[in-house]
Design a protein around this motif. Structure first.
Motif: not given
Length: 326
Positions: A148-160
């Protein structure tokens, strides 16, 4: 649906009506000299004592508190918030917060697997103009979430993370099996100890039967004559399998794999059935506000306070009612 309980507020009139209708029962006793007195009609008087008023207020508060507990009220109090997945690189987090303009926002660390679900469940706590920023290695959800609110998603993949699986190979073609396991990529790494209690997979490429006391969750065998339970084995994708006292047994006439493609199929089948799938990181995206209501919301912080108040009011009401009867 819980907000519909506020429609029950008119029931607060019931205690008032009950107290106004109650009358003190007075027993009439005839007197010998009453015949000399002028006749008058008996009248009933409503007398409000201090305990009646206090008891009425307690009962009204008790009913109102019960309705509020069922309605589960939540007052929006959260402003701009940054949800950070636990274990995310701190320097990267600071850069992203500054770039997104969330320098003064509240920071909230959460497990990566719960971040998006938590935001959705607690949206009632955010003010109307609040914005949210989610940072970290967030696993991709099964369906696109809506907020219901504006959501920004910024991701950083971690090493497996490294995952050691204990595999024991017994037989004359041990080098061939070891070359196959060495070609396995991804986070799965195979160690090759002698069979023991911690072994997860035993490759039995020998003509003789294994010791009766040897156990493992999974066996790959090339000589099905050494395993009588395979006589009635089921077959799936060219692999026959059966459960035994030693563990689950797999066998195939095409083992060991003759080419890399066959080895890849076998290893992928093993990984898919006996190990959790590797979670994919959600790509960076922006979620526009949506009017779709959530299926469920987390209980508000006021609900625990209302429950304690409900218990206290009920105890006071019982004590005062008992004292009034005496």
């Amino acid at each position: 649906m819980s907000s519909l309980w506020w429609l029950a507020l008119p029931t607060l009139l019931l205690p008032i009506w009950w107290h106004r209708k109650k009358r003190v029962q007075v027993k009439a006793e005839p007197l010998a000299s009453a015949r000399f007195l002028p006749r008058t009609e008996p009248r009933q008087m409503r007398v409000w004592r201090w305990s009646d008023v206090t008891l009425l207020i307690l009962r009204c508060l008790l009913l109102a508190c019960a309705i509020a507990w069922l309605a589960d009220p939540v007052f929006p109090w959260r402003g701009n918030t940054v949800v950070v997945a636990e274990g995310t690189d701190a320097q990267w987090v600071e850069r992203e917060i500054k770039a997104a303009g969330f320098g003064d926002a509240t920071r909230l660390p959460l497990p990566a697997t719960e971040a998006l679900n938590w935001v959705r469940a607690h949206e009632r706590e955010f003010e109307a103009g609040a914005r949210l920023l989610v940072l970290g290695d967030i696993p991709m959800p099964a369906a696109t979430p809506q907020f219901r609110h504006p959501v920004e998603l910024r991701t950083l993949s971690k090493p497996l993370a490294r995952l050691d699986v204990r595999v024991a190979v017994v037989g004359e073609r041990t080098p061939e099996w070891r070359r196959m396991f060495a070609a396995l990529d991804g986070p799965l790494r195979v160690v090759e100890p002698a069979p023991n209690a911690k072994t997860e997979l035993i490759v039995w490429d020998a003509a003789t039967a294994p010791p009766a006391a040897l156990r493992a969750p999974l066996w790959w065998v090339t000589n099905d004559a050494a395993f009588p339970e395979l006589a009635q084995a089921k077959s799936v994708d060219g692999i026959r399998y059966a459960d035994s006292a030693r563990g689950r047994v797999w066998t195939s006439n095409a083992w060991p794999p003759a080419n890399p493609a066959a080895a890849r199929r076998l290893l992928e089948t093993w990984r898919a059935l006996h190990h959790a799938p590797v979670a994919y990181t959600t790509p960076a995206t922006r979620f526009a506000p949506s009017t779709v209501p959530a299926t469920s919301y987390a209980s508000g912080a006021l609900r625990d306070i209302l429950m304690m108040a409900l218990v206290a009011l009920f105890a006071l009401e019982r004590i005062l009612t008992h004292a009034r009867r005496r």
